[in-house]
Scaffold this motif. Structure first.
Motif, PDB file in Angstrom:
ATOM      1  N   ASP A 183      -6.317  -7.817  19.312  1.00  0.00           N
ATOM      2  CA  ASP A 183      -5.972  -9.002  19.501  1.00  0.00           C
ATOM      3  C   ASP A 183      -6.381  -9.536  20.817  1.00  0.00           C
ATOM      4  O   ASP A 183      -6.654 -10.252  21.182  1.00  0.00           O
ATOM      5  CB  ASP A 183      -4.452  -9.430  19.219  1.00  0.00           C
ATOM      6  CG  ASP A 183      -3.929 -10.438  19.505  1.00  0.00           C
ATOM      7  OD1 ASP A 183      -4.465 -11.604  18.720  1.00  0.00           O
ATOM      8  OD2 ASP A 183      -3.038 -10.485  20.361  1.00  0.00           O
ATOM      9  N   GLN A 227       0.675  -1.007   0.102  1.00  0.00           N
ATOM     10  CA  GLN A 227       0.189  -0.014  -0.173  1.00  0.00           C
ATOM     11  C   GLN A 227       0.766   1.338  -0.067  1.00  0.00           C
ATOM     12  O   GLN A 227       1.707   1.537   0.575  1.00  0.00           O
ATOM     13  CB  GLN A 227      -0.901  -0.014   1.067  1.00  0.00           C
ATOM     14  CG  GLN A 227      -2.376  -0.493   1.184  1.00  0.00           C
ATOM     15  CD  GLN A 227      -3.091  -0.401   2.257  1.00  0.00           C
ATOM     16  OE1 GLN A 227      -2.744  -1.288   3.297  1.00  0.00           O
ATOM     17  NE2 GLN A 227      -4.081   0.377   2.439  1.00  0.00           N
ATOM     18  N   VAL A 237      -7.642  -6.879   5.679  1.00  0.00           N
ATOM     19  CA  VAL A 237      -8.049  -7.666   4.453  1.00  0.00           C
ATOM     20  C   VAL A 237      -7.550  -9.233   4.432  1.00  0.00           C
ATOM     21  O   VAL A 237      -8.499 -10.002   4.011  1.00  0.00           O
ATOM     22  CB  VAL A 237      -7.487  -6.843   3.282  1.00  0.00           C
ATOM     23  CG1 VAL A 237      -8.084  -7.794   1.990  1.00  0.00           C
ATOM     24  CG2 VAL A 237      -8.357  -5.663   3.193  1.00  0.00           C
ATOM     25  N   VAL A 238      -6.336  -9.352   4.811  1.00  0.00           N
ATOM     26  CA  VAL A 238      -5.822 -10.711   4.513  1.00  0.00           C
ATOM     27  C   VAL A 238      -6.475 -11.826   5.273  1.00  0.00           C
ATOM     28  O   VAL A 238      -7.011 -12.919   5.209  1.00  0.00           O
ATOM     29  CB  VAL A 238      -4.364 -10.778   5.184  1.00  0.00           C
ATOM     30  CG1 VAL A 238      -3.705 -12.454   4.840  1.00  0.00           C
ATOM     31  CG2 VAL A 238      -3.604  -9.827   3.889  1.00  0.00           C
ATOM     32  N   ALA A 244      -0.306 -10.374  16.690  1.00  0.00           N
ATOM     33  CA  ALA A 244      -0.531 -10.466  17.997  1.00  0.00           C
ATOM     34  C   ALA A 244      -0.180  -9.361  18.822  1.00  0.00           C
ATOM     35  O   ALA A 244       0.830  -8.625  18.659  1.00  0.00           O
ATOM     36  CB  ALA A 244       0.503 -11.770  18.558  1.00  0.00           C
ATOM     37  N   GLY A 245      -0.978  -9.024  19.872  1.00  0.00           N
ATOM     38  CA  GLY A 245      -0.346  -7.977  20.909  1.00  0.00           C
ATOM     39  C   GLY A 245      -1.133  -6.648  20.831  1.00  0.00           C
ATOM     40  O   GLY A 245      -1.203  -5.848  21.743  1.00  0.00           O
ATOM     41  N   GLY A 246      -1.906  -6.363  19.854  1.00  0.00           N
ATOM     42  CA  GLY A 246      -2.657  -4.929  19.601  1.00  0.00           C
ATOM     43  C   GLY A 246      -3.879  -5.269  20.515  1.00  0.00           C
ATOM     44  O   GLY A 246      -4.224  -6.301  21.111  1.00  0.00           O
ATOM     45  N   GLY A 277       1.568  -6.528  24.131  1.00  0.00           N
ATOM     46  CA  GLY A 277       0.120  -7.408  24.228  1.00  0.00           C
ATOM     47  C   GLY A 277       0.313  -8.222  25.479  1.00  0.00           C
ATOM     48  O   GLY A 277      -0.694  -8.330  26.110  1.00  0.00           O
ATOM     49  N   ASN A 283      -3.659 -15.236  14.286  1.00  0.00           N
ATOM     50  CA  ASN A 283      -3.220 -14.028  13.884  1.00  0.00           C
ATOM     51  C   ASN A 283      -2.914 -13.965  12.378  1.00  0.00           C
ATOM     52  O   ASN A 283      -1.911 -14.295  12.127  1.00  0.00           O
ATOM     53  CB  ASN A 283      -2.123 -13.150  14.741  1.00  0.00           C
ATOM     54  CG  ASN A 283      -2.623 -12.997  16.061  1.00  0.00           C
ATOM     55  OD1 ASN A 283      -2.231 -14.136  16.894  1.00  0.00           O
ATOM     56  ND2 ASN A 283      -3.276 -11.913  16.513  1.00  0.00           N
ATOM     57  N   LYS A 284      -3.641 -13.265  11.399  1.00  0.00           N
ATOM     58  CA  LYS A 284      -3.514 -13.468  10.141  1.00  0.00           C
ATOM     59  C   LYS A 284      -3.346 -11.828   9.785  1.00  0.00           C
ATOM     60  O   LYS A 284      -4.569 -11.223   9.282  1.00  0.00           O
ATOM     61  CB  LYS A 284      -4.189 -14.138   9.368  1.00  0.00           C
ATOM     62  CG  LYS A 284      -3.829 -15.630   9.006  1.00  0.00           C
ATOM     63  CD  LYS A 284      -4.847 -16.374   7.979  1.00  0.00           C
ATOM     64  CE  LYS A 284      -4.499 -16.222   6.456  1.00  0.00           C
ATOM     65  NZ  LYS A 284      -3.414 -17.194   6.137  1.00  0.00           N
ATOM     66  N   ALA A 285      -2.380 -10.902   9.998  1.00  0.00           N
ATOM     67  CA  ALA A 285      -2.182  -9.724   9.656  1.00  0.00           C
ATOM     68  C   ALA A 285      -1.967  -9.300   8.412  1.00  0.00           C
ATOM     69  O   ALA A 285      -1.369 -10.079   7.613  1.00  0.00           O
ATOM     70  CB  ALA A 285      -1.365  -9.141  10.460  1.00  0.00           C
ATOM     71  N   GLY A 286      -2.182  -8.256   7.940  1.00  0.00           N
ATOM     72  CA  GLY A 286      -1.878  -7.591   6.647  1.00  0.00           C
ATOM     73  C   GLY A 286      -2.960  -6.896   6.034  1.00  0.00           C
ATOM     74  O   GLY A 286      -4.152  -7.260   5.976  1.00  0.00           O
ATOM     75  N   GLY A 287      -2.882  -5.754   5.153  1.00  0.00           N
ATOM     76  CA  GLY A 287      -3.490  -5.130   4.487  1.00  0.00           C
ATOM     77  C   GLY A 287      -4.838  -4.334   5.112  1.00  0.00           C
ATOM     78  O   GLY A 287      -5.919  -4.300   4.737  1.00  0.00           O
ATOM     79  N   GLY A 288      -4.484  -4.097   6.318  1.00  0.00           N
ATOM     80  CA  GLY A 288      -5.448  -3.578   7.255  1.00  0.00           C
ATOM     81  C   GLY A 288      -6.739  -4.436   7.513  1.00  0.00           C
ATOM     82  O   GLY A 288      -7.839  -4.129   7.592  1.00  0.00           O
ATOM     83  N   MET A 293      -0.927  -6.093  28.294  1.00  0.00           N
ATOM     84  CA  MET A 293      -2.307  -5.816  28.116  1.00  0.00           C
ATOM     85  C   MET A 293      -3.414  -7.091  28.530  1.00  0.00           C
ATOM     86  O   MET A 293      -4.490  -6.986  29.145  1.00  0.00           O
ATOM     87  CB  MET A 293      -2.793  -5.244  26.833  1.00  0.00           C
ATOM     88  CG  MET A 293      -1.996  -3.953  26.480  1.00  0.00           C
ATOM     89  SD  MET A 293      -2.369  -3.021  25.186  1.00  0.00           S
ATOM     90  CE  MET A 293      -2.362  -4.081  23.910  1.00  0.00           C
ATOM     91  N   LEU A 325      -0.377  -6.509   0.346  1.00  0.00           N
ATOM     92  CA  LEU A 325      -0.768  -5.039   0.537  1.00  0.00           C
ATOM     93  C   LEU A 325       0.204  -4.617   1.719  1.00  0.00           C
ATOM     94  O   LEU A 325       0.469  -3.397   1.684  1.00  0.00           O
ATOM     95  CB  LEU A 325      -2.067  -5.173   1.319  1.00  0.00           C
ATOM     96  CG  LEU A 325      -3.200  -5.142  -0.026  1.00  0.00           C
ATOM     97  CD1 LEU A 325      -4.569  -5.207   0.841  1.00  0.00           C
ATOM     98  CD2 LEU A 325      -3.159  -3.986  -0.813  1.00  0.00           C
ATOM     99  N   ASP A 326       0.599  -5.309   2.467  1.00  0.00           N
ATOM    100  CA  ASP A 326       1.638  -4.715   3.454  1.00  0.00           C
ATOM    101  C   ASP A 326       3.084  -4.877   2.935  1.00  0.00           C
ATOM    102  O   ASP A 326       3.936  -4.583   3.843  1.00  0.00           O
ATOM    103  CB  ASP A 326       1.374  -5.430   4.892  1.00  0.00           C
ATOM    104  CG  ASP A 326       0.306  -5.018   5.379  1.00  0.00           C
ATOM    105  OD1 ASP A 326      -0.402  -4.031   5.325  1.00  0.00           O
ATOM    106  OD2 ASP A 326      -0.076  -5.569   6.641  1.00  0.00           O
ATOM    107  N   ALA A 345       5.695  -4.904  20.176  1.00  0.00           N
ATOM    108  CA  ALA A 345       4.139  -4.687  20.155  1.00  0.00           C
ATOM    109  C   ALA A 345       3.646  -6.031  20.789  1.00  0.00           C
ATOM    110  O   ALA A 345       2.688  -6.099  21.824  1.00  0.00           O
ATOM    111  CB  ALA A 345       3.778  -4.456  18.739  1.00  0.00           C
TER     112      ALA A 345
END
Lengths: 502, 328
Positions: free
Chosen positions: B53, A184, B82-83, B48-50, A334, B75-80, A337, A201-202, A330
């Motif tokens: 999450d 992006q 979308v992934v 993970a960790g946000g 977590g 956790n399947k992160a990516g593309g805000g 948290m 995208l990332d 991060a």
């Protein structure tokens, strides 16, 4: 006096038997995953996060932190032994570490990496403990303009990573920057070169890139060799660094430690950037730069010290502001948290036991790592006698598992295999991968900083010269650029290049 | 003879049919009463960790007690988002793959080519909470409240630079909508997530930032000030900070976080999951965790959640092109 009262307060937390145990578990797991190429601290910590429910917040952070800096210790092992970085932050260690191993000096290389990591790691914790509040205010002064100029300075360092052809190194850097633009657009959110694949995208992950270009291509290179060639390296001299090695590396360790500490505080590149920059600095100030790339022990000592120091100082923004400098921090946030502790500027005041306990445990963890790693050197060196028909399929397996585990993504595995083939072809034609990796890490930071700075300045480039830190970086960059032409004039550099190519 | 043969054939056919029906009914009732018979995967489309999450993890932990099956967080992160959510959209709709749906995915649909249509792809289960958003300035800023801020922006068009967690994120859309409705010109300096926004604001590199509860600890410590919050109600932790509506702008971003499955999830499975997660919301640890993050705990049932999804999809469809962020 505060320093000591905090130290004692922290110590009382860190030496509780349970916390000592979790510290040991952390550094042990960290060493292990550091050694295994592909399996990195971020993936491992994410997997272990659910298991921290049942233990105290202190113990969970102590353990997870141990995994992180433990991985920085272990990362050098495969860099040195089989030319495959265990972690992205150990990429640059392959340049001289592997050469040392080929010369039968794997032991001293591993030894100096462990001692350097210990010394720089410990110095970094002292810095973390004593200087955190002051350093945070300095780090906050780093806005987009400062980042841009710092990255320009870093890019100048690229030329020192070139071992054979400067032109080929620059071409690879160009490829690295291009690969870094995938994903992006940071300003508009539009997709660039993603071909409709959401996983892109990332952008491309650092793990598939590094594991592919270094790991898979190395496995392929070994596939060319006849099967009866039993092991990679047969000649092994002594196991520990000699007096001469120490004399050569002591300042490299200190310089690497200081550089790593400073760069680790800044979000973004962290340990990876620190390892590259410290290597370049050593090569730049060395009286015998031609030794670099041929088994110079400073070329192992500096980056391994730098990445450990950076791993320590990355805790500063995390613990004092609650701001993670990298994805690993991060995950640590977590863990806090999950236990209902809000990370932020009040953490030090509201949770002093946790704050100082974690920092103090890092001293203990570093000692554990040294004690753990020194006897292992003998074992690792023996590993080289394992026939490569067994060793390399295993490495391939770990590369695939590790890449998959990071994001549970098959796209990442496909990317890794692609970069494996790409890296193989690169090597065949004498293109070096290190400049590509550095440019890939710095490119996106550079782009983001440049565009943000120009938005803030309403399009005026004046912002890069009117801000003191930014201007200083640019001046140093200019000086370095000019000074690197002087050896050319003296034909010194040219001779060096000819010697290497010839 | 002929007749009895015929009767027998019919009998056999009927018997087979009967057995089949019984088997089917058995299987159906087994599916209904015995769901879940194996661990459930909950995909969190962030690293993970946000806060998303951790909130999902804590809720899942409590729901495990009710469902008597483990819930595994993936956790399947990516593309805000979308992934991870495309992983949910393409999963088997048996209830063993669920996702925590972030509203950002609806914006992404209008900004990029993504492999699913968010408004159609999911079967809503329930909403368990949301995010709190706000507009922040440094505490030494001359803007004490939103009207100070708007007045300055009117007098100095284009002078105020603001950061958000990224183009097309809810905090971005909210402040952009504010700028449209207040008729002021602000300049956007996008960041990658809230943390770099916080450092940029603390370091004085930007004038203001629009972001989530990640900012709150810095407001509590006195380093930052919150000018407004974007939900329908004031926040429990900051009762003196007005909402945008109270400040005279008809803007509301109650950004809900909910559990969804792939579309076509059986009604009975939705029921079981809905009950379990609803009960899990009573869990003390869950409540405390949400309080720590200043994430409001809100329950929306399946029908209300569906309504919300349709609404935010419509909002995104109009707002994204208005901001010039639509895919080209």
């Amino acid at each position: 006096m505060d320093f000591f009262s905090n130290l004692i307060g922290g110590l009382s937390v860190a030496v509780q038997p349970a916390n000592l145990l979790y510290c040991f578990v952390g550094v042990f797991v960290g060493t292990l995953i550091g050694v295994l190429p592909g399996i990195g601290p971020a993936g491992t910590m994410a997997i272990l996060l659910p298991f921290t429910y049942g233990i105290s917040p202190e113990a969970s952070v102590i353990m997870l932190a141990g995994i992180y800096y433990g991985a920085m210790y272990g990362g050098s092992t495969t860099s040195i032994l089989v030319n495959i970085p265990g972690e992205a932050a150990s990429v640059v260690t392959t340049l001289d570490g592997y050469q040392m191993a080929l010369q039968g000096r794997a032991g001293p290389a591993l030894g100096i990496a462990a001692f350097g990591s210990f010394i720089a790691g410990t110095l970094s914790i002292v810095g973390l403990q004593a200087l955190s509040p002051y350093l945070v205010s300095v780090a906050l002064r780093f806005g987009p303009a400062e980042y841009f100029s710092l990255m320009i300075l870093g890019l100048i360092m690229l030329s020192y990573l070139a071992q054979k052809s400067i032109l080929k190194a620059l071409m690879m850097a160009g490829v690295g920057v291009l690969l870094g633009t995938i994903g992006q657009d940071p300003m508009t959110g539009g997709a660039r070169f993603t071909f409709g694949i959401p996983e892109l995208l990332d952008g491309i992950g650092i793990v598939p890139l590094v594991i592919g270009i270094f790991g898979i291509s190395e496995v392929l290179m070994h596939g060319e060799k006849p099967a009866d060639q039993r092991s990679v390296i047969t000649r092994v001299s002594h196991l520990f660094p000699t007096r001469r090695d120490w004399v050569a590396s002591k300042w490299a360790i200190i310089r690497g430690g200081v550089l790593g500490f400073i760069l680790g505080i800044l979000p973004g590149g962290g340990a990876i950037l620190a390892s590259f920059v410290s290597y370049a600095v050593e090569k730049r100030i060395s009286k015998t730069p031609e030794r670099f790339g041929h088994g110079a022990i400073e070329g192992v000592a500096a980056p391994e010290s730098a990445n450990n120091a950076a791993a320590g100082s990355a805790f500063i923004p995390m613990l004092t502001l609650g701001i993670p400098a990298n994805p690993i921090m991060a995950i640590l946030l977590g863990a806090l948290m999950i236990h209902g502790i809000a990370p932020g500027p009040l953490l030090m005041k509201e949770q002093p036991n946790l704050f100082w306990g974690v920092i103090t445990s890092m001293y203990i963890g570093n000692i554990m790592l040294l004690v753990l790693n020194l006897p292992l050197i003998g074992l690792w060196v023996k590993l080289l006698r394992v026939p490569h028909t067994i060793l390399f399929p295993l490495i391939l397996l770990f590369c695939i598992i590790g890449t998959y585990a990071e994001n549970k993504s098959l796209v990442d595995v496909a990317l890794m295999l692609f970069f494996g083939g790409f890296g193989y072809v690169m090597r065949k034609f004498g293109y070096e991968p290190a400049p590509l990796v550095l440019a890939f890490v710095m490119g996106p930071i550079l782009e983001n900083a440049l565009r943000q700075a120009l938005i803030i300045s309403d399009g005026s480039f004046h912002i890069f010269f009117s801000r003191p830190i930014s201007a200083a970086c640019l001046v140093i960059a200019a000086v370095l650029l000019v000074s690197s032409f002087i050896p050319f004039l003296k034909r010194k550099r040219e001779l060096v290049v000819e010697e290497v190519e010839g | 003879m002929k007749n009895s043969a015929k009767t027998r054939t019919v009998h056999v056919a009927l018997q087979v049919l009967l057995v089949f029906i019984i088997a089917l009914a058995g299987a159906w009732s087994w599916a209904a009463s015995d769901f879940p018979a194996k661990p459930i995967e909950l995909i969190v489309p962030y690293p993970a960790g946000g806060s998303t999450d951790v909130a999902a993890r804590v809720l899942a932990k409590a729901a495990e007690q009710v469902l008597k099956q483990p819930i595994v967080i993936i956790n399947k992160a990516g593309g805000g988002g979308v992934v991870g959510m495309s992983g949910v959209a393409t999963a088997k709709n048996d209830g063993y793959t669920l996702g925590a749906l972030p509203p950002a995915v609806f914006n992404a649909y209008y900004m990029q080519d993504i492999p699913f249509v968010p408004v159609e792809a999911f079967a809503p289960v329930m909403v368990f909470g949301g995010w709190s958003f706000g507009l922040f300035v440094k505490s030494d800023s001359p803007w004490k409240n939103l009207s100070d801020f708007v007045r300055y922006a009117k007098e100095n068009p284009g002078n105020i630079k603001y950061s958000t967690p990224g183009p097309g994120t809810s905090p971005h859309l909210a402040i952009a909508e504010l700028a449209l409705k207040a008729d002021i010109k602000l300049v956007h300096v996008p960041q990658k997530g809230d943390p770099p926004s916080i450092t940029a604001l603390l370091g004085g590199h930007i004038g203001t930032a629009s972001g989530s509860s990640t900012f709150f600890p810095h407001v509590k410590s006195g380093d930052l000030r919150m000018l407004a919050t974007y939900g329908d109600n004031r926040l429990a932790a900051f009762p003196s900070v007005p909402t945008l509506k109270e400040s005279g702008y008809d803007i509301s971003y109650p950004s809900y976080l909910g559990i969804v499955g792939p579309k076509g999830l059986p009604e009975s499975v939705v029921q079981v999951l809905n009950n379990a997660f609803k009960k899990a919301m009573e869990d003390q640890h869950f409540k405390k965790t949400m309080e720590t993050f200043d994430m409001p705990v809100t329950y929306l049932g399946t029908a209300e959640y569906k309504h919300y999804i349709t609404k935010i999809d419509k909002d995104s469809a109009t707002l994204i092109p208005a901001l010039g962020l639509q895919k080209k």
